[in-house]
Write a protein that holds these residues in place. Structure first.
Motif, PDB file in Angstrom:
ATOM      1  N   VAL A   1      18.153   5.096  -1.486  1.00 34.38           N
ATOM      2  CA  VAL A   1      19.367   5.858  -1.191  1.00 34.38           C
ATOM      3  C   VAL A   1      19.331   6.459   0.218  1.00 34.38           C
ATOM      4  CG1 VAL A   1      20.689   7.904  -1.860  1.00 34.38           C
ATOM      5  CG2 VAL A   1      19.834   6.346  -3.614  1.00 34.38           C
ATOM      6  N   LEU A   2      18.219   7.076   0.590  1.00 36.59           N
ATOM      7  CA  LEU A   2      18.161   7.813   1.852  1.00 36.59           C
ATOM      8  C   LEU A   2      17.850   6.950   3.067  1.00 36.59           C
ATOM      9  CD1 LEU A   2      16.340  11.110   0.830  1.00 36.59           C
ATOM     10  CD2 LEU A   2      18.787  10.684   1.051  1.00 36.59           C
ATOM     11  N   PHE A   3      17.122   5.869   2.877  1.00 35.20           N
ATOM     12  CA  PHE A   3      16.689   5.048   4.008  1.00 35.20           C
ATOM     13  C   PHE A   3      17.218   3.628   3.860  1.00 35.20           C
ATOM     14  CE2 PHE A   3      13.386   8.265   3.265  1.00 35.20           C
ATOM     15  CZ  PHE A   3      13.543   8.994   4.441  1.00 35.20           C
ATOM     16  N   GLN A   4      18.537   3.501   3.923  1.00 26.32           N
ATOM     17  CA  GLN A   4      19.152   2.199   3.729  1.00 26.32           C
ATOM     18  C   GLN A   4      18.823   1.226   4.851  1.00 26.32           C
ATOM     19  OE1 GLN A   4      23.284   2.933   2.954  1.00 26.32           O
ATOM     20  NE2 GLN A   4      22.854   3.939   1.014  1.00 26.32           N
ATOM     21  N   SER A   5      18.378   1.745   5.987  1.00 27.47           N
ATOM     22  CA  SER A   5      18.028   0.869   7.105  1.00 27.47           C
ATOM     23  C   SER A   5      16.573   0.398   7.037  1.00 27.47           C
ATOM     24  CB  SER A   5      18.263   1.591   8.424  1.00 27.47           C
ATOM     25  OG  SER A   5      17.396   2.709   8.519  1.00 27.47           O
ATOM     26  N   ALA A   6      15.856   0.779   5.999  1.00 28.92           N
ATOM     27  CA  ALA A   6      14.450   0.395   5.872  1.00 28.92           C
ATOM     28  C   ALA A   6      14.329  -1.118   5.692  1.00 28.92           C
ATOM     29  CB  ALA A   6      13.801   1.110   4.690  1.00 28.92           C
ATOM     30  N   ALA A   7      13.250  -1.662   6.217  1.00 30.07           N
ATOM     31  CA  ALA A   7      12.939  -3.078   6.017  1.00 30.07           C
ATOM     32  C   ALA A   7      12.263  -3.197   4.649  1.00 30.07           C
ATOM     33  CB  ALA A   7      12.035  -3.578   7.137  1.00 30.07           C
ATOM     34  N   TRP A   8      13.013  -3.644   3.654  1.00 26.14           N
ATOM     35  CA  TRP A   8      12.556  -3.572   2.270  1.00 26.14           C
ATOM     36  C   TRP A   8      11.335  -4.425   2.001  1.00 26.14           C
ATOM     37  CZ3 TRP A   8      13.668   0.433  -0.282  1.00 26.14           C
ATOM     38  CH2 TRP A   8      14.800   1.150   0.087  1.00 26.14           C
ATOM     39  N   LEU A   9      11.250  -5.569   2.653  1.00 33.15           N
ATOM     40  CA  LEU A   9      10.070  -6.397   2.471  1.00 33.15           C
ATOM     41  C   LEU A   9       8.820  -5.635   2.900  1.00 33.15           C
ATOM     42  CD1 LEU A   9       8.639  -9.095   1.889  1.00 33.15           C
ATOM     43  CD2 LEU A   9       9.086  -9.701   4.281  1.00 33.15           C
ATOM     44  N   TRP A  10       8.875  -4.935   4.019  1.00 34.44           N
ATOM     45  CA  TRP A  10       7.720  -4.212   4.530  1.00 34.44           C
ATOM     46  C   TRP A  10       7.441  -2.962   3.707  1.00 34.44           C
ATOM     47  CZ3 TRP A  10       4.433  -6.764   7.181  1.00 34.44           C
ATOM     48  CH2 TRP A  10       4.859  -7.868   7.915  1.00 34.44           C
ATOM     49  N   LEU A  11       8.485  -2.353   3.160  1.00 36.28           N
ATOM     50  CA  LEU A  11       8.283  -1.201   2.271  1.00 36.28           C
ATOM     51  C   LEU A  11       7.519  -1.638   1.022  1.00 36.28           C
ATOM     52  CD1 LEU A  11      10.447   1.749   1.605  1.00 36.28           C
ATOM     53  CD2 LEU A  11       9.911   0.389  -0.392  1.00 36.28           C
ATOM     54  N   ILE A  12       7.939  -2.751   0.449  1.00 39.75           N
ATOM     55  CA  ILE A  12       7.277  -3.254  -0.756  1.00 39.75           C
ATOM     56  C   ILE A  12       5.858  -3.722  -0.428  1.00 39.75           C
ATOM     57  CG2 ILE A  12       7.343  -5.094  -2.495  1.00 39.75           C
ATOM     58  CD1 ILE A  12      10.435  -4.735  -2.428  1.00 39.75           C
ATOM     59  N   LEU A  13       5.685  -4.398   0.719  1.00 41.08           N
ATOM     60  CA  LEU A  13       4.340  -4.821   1.113  1.00 41.08           C
ATOM     61  C   LEU A  13       3.423  -3.617   1.359  1.00 41.08           C
ATOM     62  CD1 LEU A  13       4.965  -7.881   3.443  1.00 41.08           C
ATOM     63  CD2 LEU A  13       3.881  -7.858   1.196  1.00 41.08           C
ATOM     64  N   GLY A  14       3.952  -2.558   1.952  1.00 36.99           N
ATOM     65  CA  GLY A  14       3.156  -1.341   2.137  1.00 36.99           C
ATOM     66  C   GLY A  14       2.724  -0.763   0.806  1.00 36.99           C
ATOM     67  N   PHE A  15       3.631  -0.763  -0.161  1.00 33.00           N
ATOM     68  CA  PHE A  15       3.297  -0.292  -1.505  1.00 33.00           C
ATOM     69  C   PHE A  15       2.242  -1.185  -2.153  1.00 33.00           C
ATOM     70  CE2 PHE A  15       3.942  -0.395  -6.104  1.00 33.00           C
ATOM     71  CZ  PHE A  15       3.781   0.943  -6.410  1.00 33.00           C
ATOM     72  N   VAL A  16       2.414  -2.494  -2.039  1.00 28.80           N
ATOM     73  CA  VAL A  16       1.473  -3.444  -2.652  1.00 28.80           C
ATOM     74  C   VAL A  16       0.088  -3.310  -2.035  1.00 28.80           C
ATOM     75  CG1 VAL A  16       0.945  -5.914  -2.873  1.00 28.80           C
ATOM     76  CG2 VAL A  16       3.226  -5.066  -3.435  1.00 28.80           C
ATOM     77  N   VAL A  17       0.022  -3.219  -0.716  1.00 28.91           N
ATOM     78  CA  VAL A  17      -1.276  -3.085  -0.042  1.00 28.91           C
ATOM     79  C   VAL A  17      -1.960  -1.784  -0.463  1.00 28.91           C
ATOM     80  CG1 VAL A  17      -2.364  -2.705   2.211  1.00 28.91           C
ATOM     81  CG2 VAL A  17      -0.767  -4.585   1.895  1.00 28.91           C
ATOM     82  N   ALA A  18      -1.205  -0.685  -0.512  1.00 29.73           N
ATOM     83  CA  ALA A  18      -1.790   0.595  -0.913  1.00 29.73           C
ATOM     84  C   ALA A  18      -2.233   0.563  -2.371  1.00 29.73           C
ATOM     85  CB  ALA A  18      -0.793   1.730  -0.686  1.00 29.73           C
ATOM     86  N   THR A  19      -1.458  -0.066  -3.237  1.00 30.15           N
ATOM     87  CA  THR A  19      -1.832  -0.162  -4.648  1.00 30.15           C
ATOM     88  C   THR A  19      -3.064  -1.047  -4.820  1.00 30.15           C
ATOM     89  OG1 THR A  19       0.459   0.159  -5.316  1.00 30.15           O
ATOM     90  CG2 THR A  19      -1.012  -0.818  -6.941  1.00 30.15           C
ATOM     91  N   PHE A  20      -3.097  -2.162  -4.112  1.00 23.58           N
ATOM     92  CA  PHE A  20      -4.260  -3.046  -4.175  1.00 23.58           C
ATOM     93  C   PHE A  20      -5.506  -2.340  -3.633  1.00 23.58           C
ATOM     94  CE2 PHE A  20      -6.833  -6.679  -2.579  1.00 23.58           C
ATOM     95  CZ  PHE A  20      -7.083  -7.265  -3.808  1.00 23.58           C
ATOM     96  N   SER A  21      -5.333  -1.556  -2.580  1.00 21.03           N
ATOM     97  CA  SER A  21      -6.477  -0.823  -2.033  1.00 21.03           C
ATOM     98  C   SER A  21      -6.982   0.221  -3.022  1.00 21.03           C
ATOM     99  CB  SER A  21      -6.121  -0.181  -0.692  1.00 21.03           C
ATOM    100  OG  SER A  21      -5.189   0.862  -0.869  1.00 21.03           O
ATOM    101  N   TYR A  22      -6.098   0.780  -3.838  1.00 22.37           N
ATOM    102  CA  TYR A  22      -6.500   1.713  -4.894  1.00 22.37           C
ATOM    103  C   TYR A  22      -7.435   1.019  -5.877  1.00 22.37           C
ATOM    104  CZ  TYR A  22      -6.029   4.953  -8.841  1.00 22.37           C
ATOM    105  OH  TYR A  22      -6.276   5.816  -9.874  1.00 22.37           O
ATOM    106  N   TRP A  23      -7.065  -0.186  -6.270  1.00 25.88           N
ATOM    107  CA  TRP A  23      -7.892  -0.942  -7.220  1.00 25.88           C
ATOM    108  C   TRP A  23      -9.242  -1.280  -6.598  1.00 25.88           C
ATOM    109  CZ3 TRP A  23      -3.329  -4.635  -8.426  1.00 25.88           C
ATOM    110  CH2 TRP A  23      -2.400  -3.996  -9.247  1.00 25.88           C
ATOM    111  N   LEU A  24      -9.231  -1.689  -5.330  1.00 29.07           N
ATOM    112  CA  LEU A  24     -10.493  -1.993  -4.662  1.00 29.07           C
ATOM    113  C   LEU A  24     -11.347  -0.748  -4.479  1.00 29.07           C
ATOM    114  CD1 LEU A  24      -9.417  -4.578  -1.955  1.00 29.07           C
ATOM    115  CD2 LEU A  24     -10.641  -5.001  -4.082  1.00 29.07           C
ATOM    116  N   ALA A  25     -10.703   0.374  -4.181  1.00 27.04           N
ATOM    117  CA  ALA A  25     -11.445   1.621  -4.007  1.00 27.04           C
ATOM    118  C   ALA A  25     -12.121   2.047  -5.297  1.00 27.04           C
ATOM    119  CB  ALA A  25     -10.514   2.727  -3.496  1.00 27.04           C
ATOM    120  N   LEU A  26     -11.499   1.759  -6.423  1.00 26.54           N
ATOM    121  CA  LEU A  26     -12.141   2.081  -7.712  1.00 26.54           C
ATOM    122  C   LEU A  26     -13.452   1.344  -7.877  1.00 26.54           C
ATOM    123  CD1 LEU A  26      -9.060   2.084 -10.126  1.00 26.54           C
ATOM    124  CD2 LEU A  26     -10.428   4.055  -9.439  1.00 26.54           C
ATOM    125  N   LEU A  27     -13.553   0.162  -7.308  1.00 24.71           N
ATOM    126  CA  LEU A  27     -14.791  -0.614  -7.399  1.00 24.71           C
ATOM    127  C   LEU A  27     -15.884  -0.067  -6.483  1.00 24.71           C
ATOM    128  CD1 LEU A  27     -13.299  -4.219  -7.414  1.00 24.71           C
ATOM    129  CD2 LEU A  27     -14.152  -2.928  -9.375  1.00 24.71           C
TER     130      LEU A  27
END
Length: 122
Positions: A94-120
């Motif tokens: 809603v607030l950031f309609q100009s965001a590059a959605w592919l990169w927003l999702i990739l940033g989320f995926v990378v951070a989530t994947f890093s969470y899983w790796l950090a647990l190891l």
């Protein structure tokens, strides 16, 4: 703080710190190679993942010696994490309609994947 609580709290917050570090590095690389706007979008995705993880960490850091109570705490923390993540994605939409959605999702995926790796590693 008891030994049990310390043994739970320290690693959980280390995982979140490592996740934040990787999210920042990823968004900086995206900004460097793909442009600043896409870098900010990747950073927003990383922040969404890190805030969800931080909420989870805060809720479970208290620890419990009772198995049922520990299970309920982890379940509630995970539900809070999912809820916060969904709300933050809606806010970003809603607030950031100009965001590059592919990169927003990739940033989320990378951070989530890093969470899983950090647990190891922690």
């Amino acid at each position: 703080m008891t030994d049990l609580k310390q043994s739970i709290a320290k690693p959980v917050f280390r995982v979140v710190a490592l996740q934040l570090t990787i999210a920042v590095l990823f968004s900086a690389l995206v900004a460097l190679f793909a442009g600043v706007g896409k870098g900010w979008s990747a950073a927003m995705g990383g922040v969404i993942a890190v805030l969800g993880s931080l909420i989870y960490a805060i809720m479970v850091a208290r620890g419990s010696e009772d198995a049922k109570k520990a299970f309920r705490t982890h379940f509630r923390a995970e539900m809070a994490k999912v809820f916060v993540t969904a709300v933050l994605f809606i806010v970003a939409l809603v607030l950031f309609q100009s965001a590059a959605w592919l990169w927003l999702i990739l940033g989320f995926v990378v951070a989530t994947f890093s969470y899983w790796l950090a647990l190891l590693t922690v």
